[in-house]
Design an enzyme around this catalytic site. Structure first.
Site, PDB file in Angstrom:
ATOM      1  N   HIS A  32      67.414   4.255 -92.380  1.00 59.20           N
ATOM      2  CA  HIS A  32      66.472   4.560 -91.296  1.00 59.20           C
ATOM      3  C   HIS A  32      65.170   5.052 -91.895  1.00 59.20           C
ATOM      4  O   HIS A  32      65.158   5.757 -92.909  1.00 59.20           O
ATOM      5  CB  HIS A  32      67.056   5.637 -90.373  1.00 59.20           C
ATOM      6  CG  HIS A  32      66.363   5.751 -89.052  1.00 59.20           C
ATOM      7  ND1 HIS A  32      65.212   6.476 -88.886  1.00 59.20           N
ATOM      8  CD2 HIS A  32      66.645   5.216 -87.839  1.00 59.20           C
ATOM      9  CE1 HIS A  32      64.816   6.403 -87.620  1.00 59.20           C
ATOM     10  NE2 HIS A  32      65.660   5.648 -86.962  1.00 59.20           N
ATOM     11  N   ASP A  63      71.366   1.865 -84.519  1.00 58.97           N
ATOM     12  CA  ASP A  63      71.133   0.495 -84.062  1.00 58.97           C
ATOM     13  C   ASP A  63      72.318  -0.412 -84.387  1.00 58.97           C
ATOM     14  O   ASP A  63      72.626  -1.340 -83.631  1.00 58.97           O
ATOM     15  CB  ASP A  63      69.858  -0.069 -84.698  1.00 58.97           C
ATOM     16  CG  ASP A  63      68.621   0.704 -84.286  1.00 58.97           C
ATOM     17  OD1 ASP A  63      68.456   0.925 -83.078  1.00 58.97           O
ATOM     18  OD2 ASP A  63      67.843   1.090 -85.160  1.00 58.97           O
TER      19      ASP A  63
END
Length: 430
Positions: free
Chosen positions: A307, A364
């Site tokens: 991330h 995600d």
């Protein structure tokens, strides 16, 4: 005396004392408001990576430590003990509600669940295969026309009513984006159901049979909405604030946020996960793609791992991982896609290459799998993100309107174009 930083212009010897502002958490911030007045200079910060654009009391995140808090409450505690509507109340009002306040809040959200019947015709103006996010941005923008003259953005009660309208109406709008493309009749809200169950009913029910989602499916979606409700001053939130600084209708501000979230670099990451799994196609191909990801000369990269903000772990992924596994186990899904996903997860958590580079599965990765398991098509993933994030957007908009330092946003630039030159008549141009 407060801390200051002295900035000196070595060309002229002039200097300016800039106050250092400290928040509850996070690095201190240099207040450069006097820089132009005293030294005639601006700062240059492409992407605003080192710029605090506002003071905010809503969300705090620390990417190095893997911390995410809403109004001071750790996301882990909210995910375990709360639900999405209660989190919405917290974001908007600043405190957790008591039982009476929560009941009133939930009932008022239900009252605002309907949209004007004229709005139903708006969808018919889109092509049958229009992307749902295009429809979402257009319809939410159109809602502004119904509350243009009656919305006083400087009145606290009016702002709160707007928040309830946004949170109440977005599920209906989102479900219709899906059903329009699928060719299904629109479904009206059912106030006998809870917020998440009602949304799922508007998405998936058929006139010919009763629909009842499982408790595990409802909980998984509720968790995702909690985790996606706000995330500090990201691109779409900053867009909502910038639009709001122009005293724009709040529904138009939300529509601007939707347009920004649609970008594949922002809200489209979970859709990219599914596209990657489809590209891998079969479990036997996994190692080939893992090898490609490790090859520094190959531009391919695994989507849903690591991330930009969270450098050690994504706290949201830790929370949603078990819900994802529970849902897949309940639904007995044995499709190659889910087998591939679980093997990629195992590799990322055990392989030294991924561990050393902190390429852990992020939120995600799991959200894409949950949406896929629920039968939500990949082009609707960002619409789901929109539904959750609209709560944070309207909370940020309210905070902006209440800010004593409120002013229209006006970034500066470094001009690198031509120097002044005279106009050349057409017959004299080369």
């Amino acid at each position: 005396m407060s801390d200051t930083v002295t900035i000196i212009d070595n060309r002229t010897g002039k200097q300016v004392e800039c106050p250092v502002i400290k928040g509850t958490y996070g690095p201190p911030v240099i207040d450069t408001n006097a820089l132009y007045k005293e030294l005639g200079m601006f700062t240059f910060d492409p992407g605003y990576a080192s710029t605090a654009s506002c003071r905010s009391a809503i969300t705090y995140l620390d990417g190095e430590q893997g911390i995410l808090q809403y109004r001071g409450y750790p996301i882990e505690q909210l995910a375990e003990h709360s639900n999405f509507l209660e989190v919405c109340y917290l974001l908007i009002n600043g405190e957790l509600p008591n039982k009476v306040q929560l009941d009133d809040w939930e009932n008022s959200i239900k009252l605002y669940g309907m949209t004007h019947e004229h709005l139903s015709r708006f969808y018919n103006g889109y092509r049958y295969d229009a992307h749902p996010m295009s429809i979402m941005a257009g319809v939410v923008g159109a809602v502004a026309s119904y509350y243009h003259d009656v919305t006083d953005i400087w009145d606290a009660d009016s702002r709160l009513m707007t928040a309830k309208r946004v949170i109440g109406k977005i599920p209906s709008i989102a479900s219709r984006c899906y059903r329009y493309e699928a060719g299904f009749p629109f479904v009206y809200p059912d106030n006998s159901r809870g917020y998440i169950e009602n949304f799922m009913n508007m998405m998936f029910s058929r006139p010919s049979e009763k629909y009842q989602p499982s408790a595990i499916a409802i909980r998984a979606l509720d968790l995702l909405f909690i985790l996606h409700a706000d995330h500090e001053q990201n691109a779409s939130t900053s867009t909502v604030r910038m639009a709001g600084s122009a005293e724009t209708n709040p529904f138009a501000c939300i529509a601007a946020g939707i347009a920004t979230l649609w970008g594949k670099a922002h809200g489209g990451a979970n859709e990219a996960v599914i596209l990657m799994l489809e590209e891998i196609a079969e479990p036997k191909n996994i190692q080939k793609f893992v090898n490609r990801a490790k090859d520094k000369n190959d531009p391919f990269r695994l989507m849903g791992f690591g991330h930009r903000v969270y450098k050690n772990h994504d706290p949201r992924a830790t929370i949603i991982r078990q819900a994802c596994h529970d849902l897949l186990d309940e639904m007995h899904l044995n499709l190659p896609m889910f087998e591939i996903a679980m093997e990629l997860e195992r590799i990322a958590l055990e392989d030294d290459y991924f561990i050393e580079r902190k390429l852990y599965p992020n939120v995600d990765f799991y959200s894409g799998l949950i949406y896929q398991a629920l039968g939500i098509p990949s082009n609707m993933f960002t619409v789901m993100f929109t539904l959750a994030r609209s709560a944070g957007w309207i909370a940020q908009w309210i905070e902006l309107m209440e800010d004593k330092e409120f002013r229209i946003a006006r970034p500066r630039q470094i001009y690198i174009g031509s120097e002044k030159r005279d106009f050349v008549p057409m017959d004299q141009r080369a």
